[in-house]
Design a protein around this motif. Structure first.
Motif, PDB file in Angstrom:
ATOM      1  N   GLY D  11     101.672  -8.358  -1.767  1.00 46.23           N
ATOM      2  CA  GLY D  11     100.330  -7.800  -1.670  1.00 46.23           C
ATOM      3  C   GLY D  11      99.422  -8.216  -2.829  1.00 46.23           C
ATOM      4  N   HIS D  12      99.996  -8.392  -4.008  1.00 47.81           N
ATOM      5  CA  HIS D  12      99.177  -8.838  -5.146  1.00 47.81           C
ATOM      6  C   HIS D  12      98.603 -10.236  -4.901  1.00 47.81           C
ATOM      7  CE1 HIS D  12     101.152  -6.002  -8.350  1.00 47.81           C
ATOM      8  NE2 HIS D  12     100.674  -5.375  -7.305  1.00 47.81           N
ATOM      9  N   ARG D  13      99.426 -11.110  -4.380  1.00 47.95           N
ATOM     10  CA  ARG D  13      98.955 -12.473  -4.138  1.00 47.95           C
ATOM     11  C   ARG D  13      97.846 -12.467  -3.088  1.00 47.95           C
ATOM     12  NH1 ARG D  13     103.372 -14.812  -2.424  1.00 47.95           N
ATOM     13  NH2 ARG D  13     102.629 -14.340  -0.329  1.00 47.95           N
ATOM     14  N   ASP D  14      97.991 -11.591  -2.089  1.00 52.68           N
ATOM     15  CA  ASP D  14      96.941 -11.491  -1.071  1.00 52.68           C
ATOM     16  C   ASP D  14      95.618 -11.056  -1.706  1.00 52.68           C
ATOM     17  OD1 ASP D  14      98.853 -12.179   0.769  1.00 52.68           O
ATOM     18  OD2 ASP D  14      99.056 -10.159   1.626  1.00 52.68           O
ATOM     19  N   ILE D  15      95.660 -10.120  -2.639  1.00 47.89           N
ATOM     20  CA  ILE D  15      94.443  -9.612  -3.283  1.00 47.89           C
ATOM     21  C   ILE D  15      93.838 -10.663  -4.209  1.00 47.89           C
ATOM     22  CG2 ILE D  15      93.621  -7.960  -5.026  1.00 47.89           C
ATOM     23  CD1 ILE D  15      95.600  -5.909  -3.743  1.00 47.89           C
ATOM     24  N   VAL D  16      94.707 -11.270  -5.011  1.00 43.82           N
ATOM     25  CA  VAL D  16      94.233 -12.204  -6.042  1.00 43.82           C
ATOM     26  C   VAL D  16      93.873 -13.558  -5.433  1.00 43.82           C
ATOM     27  CG1 VAL D  16      94.981 -13.447  -8.129  1.00 43.82           C
ATOM     28  CG2 VAL D  16      95.474 -10.998  -7.855  1.00 43.82           C
ATOM     29  N   GLY D  17      94.530 -13.903  -4.347  1.00 42.45           N
ATOM     30  CA  GLY D  17      94.222 -15.155  -3.672  1.00 42.45           C
ATOM     31  C   GLY D  17      94.894 -16.371  -4.279  1.00 42.45           C
ATOM     32  N   LYS D  18      95.824 -16.155  -5.182  1.00 40.61           N
ATOM     33  CA  LYS D  18      96.597 -17.265  -5.737  1.00 40.61           C
ATOM     34  C   LYS D  18      97.951 -16.752  -6.215  1.00 40.61           C
ATOM     35  CE  LYS D  18      93.659 -16.697  -9.760  1.00 40.61           C
ATOM     36  NZ  LYS D  18      92.454 -17.233 -10.418  1.00 40.61           N
ATOM     37  N   ALA D  19      98.890 -17.699  -6.356  1.00 41.75           N
ATOM     38  CA  ALA D  19     100.256 -17.326  -6.709  1.00 41.75           C
ATOM     39  C   ALA D  19     100.480 -17.305  -8.210  1.00 41.75           C
ATOM     40  CB  ALA D  19     101.256 -18.287  -6.051  1.00 41.75           C
ATOM     41  N   THR D  20      99.696 -18.051  -8.956  1.00 43.46           N
ATOM     42  CA  THR D  20      99.841 -18.038 -10.420  1.00 43.46           C
ATOM     43  C   THR D  20      98.461 -18.161 -11.044  1.00 43.46           C
ATOM     44  OG1 THR D  20     100.013 -20.433 -10.709  1.00 43.46           O
ATOM     45  CG2 THR D  20     102.074 -19.240 -10.320  1.00 43.46           C
ATOM     46  N   ALA D  21      98.343 -17.677 -12.282  1.00 37.10           N
ATOM     47  CA  ALA D  21      97.111 -17.851 -13.046  1.00 37.10           C
ATOM     48  C   ALA D  21      97.474 -17.840 -14.522  1.00 37.10           C
ATOM     49  CB  ALA D  21      96.119 -16.716 -12.745  1.00 37.10           C
ATOM     50  N   GLN D  22      96.672 -18.535 -15.324  1.00 35.86           N
ATOM     51  CA  GLN D  22      96.911 -18.538 -16.772  1.00 35.86           C
ATOM     52  C   GLN D  22      95.859 -17.667 -17.436  1.00 35.86           C
ATOM     53  OE1 GLN D  22      97.759 -22.329 -18.604  1.00 35.86           O
ATOM     54  NE2 GLN D  22      99.831 -21.970 -17.820  1.00 35.86           N
ATOM     55  N   ALA D  40      90.647  -4.787 -13.865  1.00 36.64           N
ATOM     56  CA  ALA D  40      89.199  -4.936 -14.052  1.00 36.64           C
ATOM     57  C   ALA D  40      88.675  -6.146 -13.273  1.00 36.64           C
ATOM     58  CB  ALA D  40      88.893  -5.078 -15.549  1.00 36.64           C
ATOM     59  N   GLU D  41      89.500  -7.210 -13.254  1.00 32.75           N
ATOM     60  CA  GLU D  41      89.086  -8.441 -12.573  1.00 32.75           C
ATOM     61  C   GLU D  41      89.220  -8.307 -11.052  1.00 32.75           C
ATOM     62  OE1 GLU D  41      91.306 -11.751 -14.065  1.00 32.75           O
ATOM     63  OE2 GLU D  41      90.252 -13.253 -12.842  1.00 32.75           O
ATOM     64  N   TYR D  42      90.277  -7.599 -10.616  1.00 31.71           N
ATOM     65  CA  TYR D  42      90.564  -7.433  -9.187  1.00 31.71           C
ATOM     66  C   TYR D  42      90.723  -5.941  -8.904  1.00 31.71           C
ATOM     67  CZ  TYR D  42      91.842 -12.375  -9.671  1.00 31.71           C
ATOM     68  OH  TYR D  42      91.839 -13.718  -9.957  1.00 31.71           O
ATOM     69  N   PRO D  43      89.613  -5.239  -8.676  1.00 28.48           N
ATOM     70  CA  PRO D  43      89.708  -3.770  -8.544  1.00 28.48           C
ATOM     71  C   PRO D  43      90.683  -3.312  -7.469  1.00 28.48           C
ATOM     72  CG  PRO D  43      87.427  -4.467  -8.799  1.00 28.48           C
ATOM     73  CD  PRO D  43      88.222  -5.721  -8.632  1.00 28.48           C
ATOM     74  N   ARG D  44      90.929  -4.114  -6.457  1.00 33.01           N
ATOM     75  CA  ARG D  44      91.861  -3.672  -5.405  1.00 33.01           C
ATOM     76  C   ARG D  44      93.298  -3.572  -5.911  1.00 33.01           C
ATOM     77  NH1 ARG D  44      91.435  -7.778  -0.978  1.00 33.01           N
ATOM     78  NH2 ARG D  44      92.934  -6.449   0.123  1.00 33.01           N
ATOM     79  N   LEU D  45      93.574  -4.120  -7.096  1.00 31.32           N
ATOM     80  CA  LEU D  45      94.910  -3.934  -7.685  1.00 31.32           C
ATOM     81  C   LEU D  45      95.118  -2.511  -8.202  1.00 31.32           C
ATOM     82  CD1 LEU D  45      95.482  -7.228  -9.753  1.00 31.32           C
ATOM     83  CD2 LEU D  45      96.487  -6.619  -7.536  1.00 31.32           C
ATOM     84  N   ALA D  46      94.020  -1.772  -8.365  1.00 32.64           N
ATOM     85  CA  ALA D  46      94.123  -0.461  -9.037  1.00 32.64           C
ATOM     86  C   ALA D  46      95.127   0.458  -8.351  1.00 32.64           C
ATOM     87  CB  ALA D  46      92.747   0.204  -9.095  1.00 32.64           C
ATOM     88  N   GLY D  47      95.220   0.344  -7.024  1.00 32.84           N
ATOM     89  CA  GLY D  47      96.122   1.217  -6.289  1.00 32.84           C
ATOM     90  C   GLY D  47      97.587   1.028  -6.658  1.00 32.84           C
TER      91      GLY D  47
END
Lengths: 137, 82, 137, 82
Positions: D11-22, D40-47
């Motif tokens: 579900g995190h990857r679906d929200i963020v739209g990528k598999a990795t980030a630096q 803060a960057e991806y508010p839908r992660l708050a849950g």
């Protein structure tokens, strides 16, 4: 077609039993294999001989499975017990239980083994490495 | 009179020296009474008294179960399958 | 040689795992198969997609087996988990535990499954028969 | 400053739209602080706050774990294997 409750002199293979119990409703299959150990109570074993009251034992295995089914929500059950001479490492008994959920499958398989050791008319003759032999009780 | 077949397994068969035997009994004989008769005939069976399961025609029975002509009886020594 | 703790896209077969865990000291082998069911909570399932943090999940499976070994006297353990798309009736996970005695084998296998569902970094995406999809949590 | 790699799953990857980030972070940044930055960057992660497992370099960590340059971080959403 796999018979569910069998006493046999043939080597046991769990694969067809696992396939036989599975249905699309069942998320869990628990398989118990009882294997001949190389010792008992610290004394080395050479081999075992199992004997059954076959005409009664197979129906008793079915009765035990029915007891389990009355206690837990389980699906199909297979119990195969081998008789005759078994070498170290060979499988003496297979209990395979399918169920929608794993807790019931584990509990039922353990219960079935407990009851086999209580009431199934099957006997084990220990042949010790020193040449002596005795019926285990 | 009735005639029943008794099957012997494992340690019992070793003591009795045979796998089956036929017994002619008076009507009304129970499983428990037949066992006492066997113990009288084979005293080494006495150690199994109180540690048996009883079967008639491949179904579990009780010491008080009354036998019928043609029954197949088994006195099941302590089992050790699995 | 069977690797004991594996995340794989290949179909799972219990036979080599059962063979791998057996030793002459072990009288009991318990195999748990987790199988894809055709429904969840009454809603029909079309198929599942499993995903894992593979580099971490395999070591976590080993850690869970070590936890079980600290609690019960068991022998060898294999845990294989499949990832990717799985159809109804396919096996998602195999837990195979050998032990000298059956009580420990049953308890350890059940414990390992409980812990997999608590901490192993593996996720299941339900694809419902009506076309919707969601990660199960 | 340190640079860490964050891996996103399920579900995190679906929200963020990528598999990795630096992410480049100040020294002393903890796992918990990085998670707050992601929320803060991806508010839908708050849950997911409070329902996560934390990992650094494929080992479980704690919110207070301090990050180091080159770390591989994962915030593990509720698992559902088996």
């Amino acid at each position: 077609m796999v018979e569910p409750f069998v006493i046999t002199t043939e080597p046991l293979d769990p694969a067809p039993l696992v396939a036989a119990v599975q249905t699309p409703d069942d998320g869990a299959v628990v398989t118990f294999s009882g294997v001949v150990r190389n010792h008992f109570g610290g004394r080395p074993t050479a081999f075992l001989v199992y004997e059954a009251y076959t005409e009664m034992a197979a129906p008793v295995l079915r009765q035990i499975a029915d007891e389990a089914r009355a206690r837990w929500p389980i699906g199909k059950v297979c119990v195969h017990h081998r008789v005759g001479r078994l070498e170290i490492g060979e499988t003496a008994v297979l209990v395979v239980v399918a169920a929608p959920h794993r807790d019931a499958a584990f509990a039922a398989a353990a219960y079935i083994m407990d009851r086999i050791k209580e009431i199934a008319p099957i006997w084990k003759q220990e042949h010790w490495a020193d040449g002596a032999a005795e019926w285990r009780e | 009179m009735i005639t029943v077949t008794v099957r012997f397994f494992a340690g019992h068969r070793d003591i009795v020296g045979k796998a089956t035997a036929q017994y002619t009994l008076t009507e009304g004989t129970t499983l428990g009474q037949l066992w006492e008769q066997l113990v009288a005939e084979y005293p080494r069976l006495a150690g199994y008294t109180g540690r048996l399961l009883f079967a008639v025609n491949q179904q579990f029975g009780q010491p008080a179960t009354v036998l019928a002509d043609g029954d197949e009886v088994a006195f099941i020594p302590p089992v050790s399958g699995g």
